[in-house]
Scaffold this motif. Structure first.
Motif, PDB file in Angstrom:
ATOM      1  N   ASP A  94       0.791  -1.216   0.123  1.00  0.00           N
ATOM      2  CA  ASP A  94      -0.040   0.099   0.128  1.00  0.00           C
ATOM      3  C   ASP A  94       0.867   1.091   0.025  1.00  0.00           C
ATOM      4  OD1 ASP A  94      -1.341   2.148   0.660  1.00  0.00           O
ATOM      5  OD2 ASP A  94      -2.859   1.004   1.960  1.00  0.00           O
ATOM      6  N   SER A  95       0.910   1.903  -1.183  1.00  0.00           N
ATOM      7  CA  SER A  95       1.903   3.296  -1.301  1.00  0.00           C
ATOM      8  C   SER A  95       1.547   4.148  -0.565  1.00  0.00           C
ATOM      9  CB  SER A  95       1.928   3.426  -2.880  1.00  0.00           C
ATOM     10  OG  SER A  95       1.950   2.581  -3.597  1.00  0.00           O
ATOM     11  N   ASN A  96       0.312   4.293  -0.062  1.00  0.00           N
ATOM     12  CA  ASN A  96      -0.016   5.670   0.944  1.00  0.00           C
ATOM     13  C   ASN A  96       0.256   5.190   2.189  1.00  0.00           C
ATOM     14  OD1 ASN A  96      -1.203   7.018  -1.282  1.00  0.00           O
ATOM     15  ND2 ASN A  96      -2.992   5.676  -1.266  1.00  0.00           N
ATOM     16  N   GLN A  97      -0.315   3.988   2.774  1.00  0.00           N
ATOM     17  CA  GLN A  97       0.175   3.556   4.408  1.00  0.00           C
ATOM     18  C   GLN A  97       1.585   3.102   4.432  1.00  0.00           C
ATOM     19  OE1 GLN A  97      -2.222   4.170   6.558  1.00  0.00           O
ATOM     20  NE2 GLN A  97      -3.294   5.162   5.147  1.00  0.00           N
ATOM     21  N   HIS A  98       2.077   2.665   3.255  1.00  0.00           N
ATOM     22  CA  HIS A  98       3.668   2.203   3.543  1.00  0.00           C
ATOM     23  C   HIS A  98       3.423   0.893   4.451  1.00  0.00           C
ATOM     24  CE1 HIS A  98       4.626   5.736   1.609  1.00  0.00           C
ATOM     25  NE2 HIS A  98       4.134   6.452   2.742  1.00  0.00           N
ATOM     26  N   ILE A  99       2.506  -0.078   3.918  1.00  0.00           N
ATOM     27  CA  ILE A  99       2.431  -1.486   4.599  1.00  0.00           C
ATOM     28  C   ILE A  99       2.451  -2.295   3.725  1.00  0.00           C
ATOM     29  CG2 ILE A  99       0.795  -2.789   5.910  1.00  0.00           C
ATOM     30  CD1 ILE A  99      -0.247  -0.206   7.375  1.00  0.00           C
ATOM     31  N   ILE A 100       3.027  -3.444   3.948  1.00  0.00           N
ATOM     32  CA  ILE A 100       3.147  -4.704   3.123  1.00  0.00           C
ATOM     33  C   ILE A 100       2.208  -5.628   3.935  1.00  0.00           C
ATOM     34  CG2 ILE A 100       4.474  -6.664   2.187  1.00  0.00           C
ATOM     35  CD1 ILE A 100       6.736  -4.371   1.967  1.00  0.00           C
ATOM     36  N   LYS A 101       1.463  -6.412   3.161  1.00  0.00           N
ATOM     37  CA  LYS A 101       0.531  -7.577   3.966  1.00  0.00           C
ATOM     38  C   LYS A 101       0.940  -8.572   2.977  1.00  0.00           C
ATOM     39  CE  LYS A 101      -2.924  -5.098   6.427  1.00  0.00           C
ATOM     40  NZ  LYS A 101      -4.068  -4.559   6.392  1.00  0.00           N
ATOM     41  N   GLY A 102       1.255  -9.883   3.437  1.00  0.00           N
ATOM     42  CA  GLY A 102       1.646 -10.857   2.717  1.00  0.00           C
ATOM     43  C   GLY A 102       1.567 -12.439   3.373  1.00  0.00           C
ATOM     44  N   LYS A 103       1.618 -13.349   2.457  1.00  0.00           N
ATOM     45  CA  LYS A 103       1.617 -14.706   2.723  1.00  0.00           C
ATOM     46  C   LYS A 103       3.078 -15.284   2.575  1.00  0.00           C
ATOM     47  CE  LYS A 103      -3.393 -15.592   2.637  1.00  0.00           C
ATOM     48  NZ  LYS A 103      -3.531 -15.988   4.034  1.00  0.00           N
ATOM     49  N   LEU A 104       3.285 -16.167   3.234  1.00  0.00           N
ATOM     50  CA  LEU A 104       4.708 -16.566   2.896  1.00  0.00           C
ATOM     51  C   LEU A 104       4.574 -18.074   3.329  1.00  0.00           C
ATOM     52  CD1 LEU A 104       8.296 -15.357   4.170  1.00  0.00           C
ATOM     53  CD2 LEU A 104       7.640 -17.475   4.774  1.00  0.00           C
TER      54      LEU A 104
END
Ligand SMILES: [Zn+2]
Length: 493
Positions: A80-90
């Motif tokens: 999310d370029s506005n919040q600078h948050i990465i959400k992911g599955k690994l």
């Protein structure tokens, strides 16, 4: 001849003085080598560095084992370029070559370093599963510990998790700055078990403390469709566009890390050398350096392939960014941080240093916390070779320090130790390699380096391995040479 980086750092330091009056930059203007990674906020980072204790887990000694091996990472992440948050599955599948059964696993969460947390960064994981079974876990600073597992030996196991990354604000290898997003050391990465147990050493803001085994990555990234992304590996197909979002997929083979850099304003120029595609990503403000980055990228790959062994991957991305941290290396991706006052010669030299790390850490891996010289001295030597300035490698050692010291033996002495780290690991280390070249002669030295490359390609080296290979291939007893140059195998034993 004065090296160009001196004037570059002199101007950097002036700014550093304004921002952080007691930062080490202000006191050591001529001691920071070209290509050095420097933390962007020296004062904070130094304070943090003094308070972080190693949390290496001792799991007993089983000589010669290093694992888990053959990690295959699959990641599906959104940024999310506005919040600078990465959400992911690994999910990572690997083979337990350690013990039967394996009772615990560690990951490094480098983004949890206190220096990043101070700037809004941090990492969290949820929903950890081992071979499909939900399991408990603990996070302590940069270490994720998964205890009470029972993984059979010589078999594949899979650890999966959901993770969230808050990217900190800052011109750094991990951080966002305006529209530039630098994602180095941003995802949970398997720690290495070796003769010392599990390696979960602290983040080292003045250099590197990374250590991981080579594996494969399959990474899908969804973000704004305007983002231009440079990444480790090769992009597969065209991005899939849905509304304002695009999903890009990257495959990387035989790499020990996966980094990305994004900026919607990036332009890309490319060239090919030895079947390797070199891409330079630059924003308009750095257009004046783009050809220097491309040409030095091409020339470095050609030169180092000839001297050390062939560059093994199909691509290399050189990304330019703002800032003053110098440069940073990741497999198939180097970050070059530029200020207006940078000179073309400095830019080319730093690029050569970071590309040198493709061979020394990327291809021939090492434990950067225990034996920093094994990649840093070699990358510095590589840049001097590129610059045709090997005869300027004449630095003297710092009394009281060994070249083969672990990072902790430097950081134990605060600012003095950090200065000694730069003087020893970069300057005296590259001088040592040049002295070895002079002792063996060019032909034997590079023949030995190629044998070293062949034996250690995609593996892990140690000081002991390097000395053994140099002695075996040259037929010489180099004990006295290494002793005189303050390289001791016992520093890690
Ligand atoms: Zn370096």
């Amino acid at each position: 001849m004065l090296k160009n980086w001196k004037s570059f750092f002199a101007s950097t330091l002036a700014l550093g003085t304004i921002l952080a009056p007691s930062s080490i930059y202000a006191q050591t203007p001529t001691e920071v080598p070209s290509g050095a990674y420097l933390p962007p906020q020296g004062k904070q980072a130094l304070t943090h560095m003094k308070t972080t204790a190693p949390i290496r887990a001792q799991a007993g000694k089983r000589h010669g084992i290093r694992g888990p091996i053959n990690p295959n990472y699959k990641m599906n992440v959104s940024y999310d370029s506005n919040q600078h948050i990465i959400k992911g599955k690994l999910s990572v599948t690997f083979i337990n070559n350690i013990e039967n059964p394996l009772h615990e696993i560690y990951f490094n969460l480098w983004g949890n370093d206190a220096g990043f947390r101070e700037n809004g960064g941090g990492m969290d994981v949820r929903n950890v599963k081992v071979n499909g079974q939900a399991t408990s876990f603990q996070i302590k600073e940069t270490a994720l510990h998964i205890p009470r597992v029972k993984l059979p030996q010589r078999k594949k196991s899979t650890v999966s998790m959901d993770f969230t990354v808050h990217v900190p604000k800052g011109q750094d290898r991990f951080g966002w700055d305006g529209q530039i997003v630098s994602l180095g050391n941003w995802f949970p990465i398997l720690a290495v078990y070796d003769d010392e147990g599990w390696n979960v050493d602290p983040y080292f803001p003045y250099g590197e403390s990374f250590y991981s085994l080579t594996g494969n990555f399959d990474v899908s990234v969804t973000t704004d469709k305007q983002q231009v992304i440079a990444a480790t590996g090769t992009e597969i197909g065209r991005p899939i566009i849905k509304g304002d979002l695009a999903t890009h997929r990257y495959i990387a083979k035989n790499v020990r890390d996966f980094a990305m850099e994004m900026n919607p304003n990036y332009k890309v120029i490319s060239s090919t050398v030895n079947h390797v595609k070199v891409n330079v990503y630059y924003a308009e403000e750095h257009a004046k350096f783009s050809q220097d980055l491309l040409q030095s990228g091409v020339d470095s790959i050609q030169l180092f392939s000839e001297k050390f062994g062939a560059y093994p991957w199909p691509e290399l991305d050189v990304v330019s960014m703002r800032g003053w941290f110098g440069g940073m290396e990741y497999p198939q991706l180097v970050m070059i941080s530029l200020r207006d006052s940078a000179t073309p010669a400095w830019v080319r030299s730093v690029n050569a240093h970071e590309i040198g790390h493709q061979w020394f850490y990327g291809i021939i891996g090492n434990n950067e916390y225990d034996e920093a010289w094994l990649d840093e001295s070699f990358a510095t030597y590589s840049a001097a070779l590129y610059d045709k300035e090997l005869d300027q490698l004449t630095a003297e050692p710092v009394p009281g320090y060994h070249l083969s010291f672990p990072v902790s033996n430097f950081t134990a002495h605060g600012e003095e130790g950090i200065n000694a780290y730069y003087d020893m690991i970069y300057d005296y280390g590259s001088r040592t390699l040049n002295d070895l070249r002079k002792l063996l002669g060019d032909e034997q030295f590079y023949t030995s380096m190629q044998a070293y490359f062949k034996e250690k390609k995609f593996g892990i080296t140690t000081t002991k391995d390097f000395i053994r290979i140099m002695e075996d291939t040259s037929g010489r007893d180099l004990n006295k040479f290494f002793e005189e140059h303050l390289v001791f195998v016992s520093d890690q034993e």
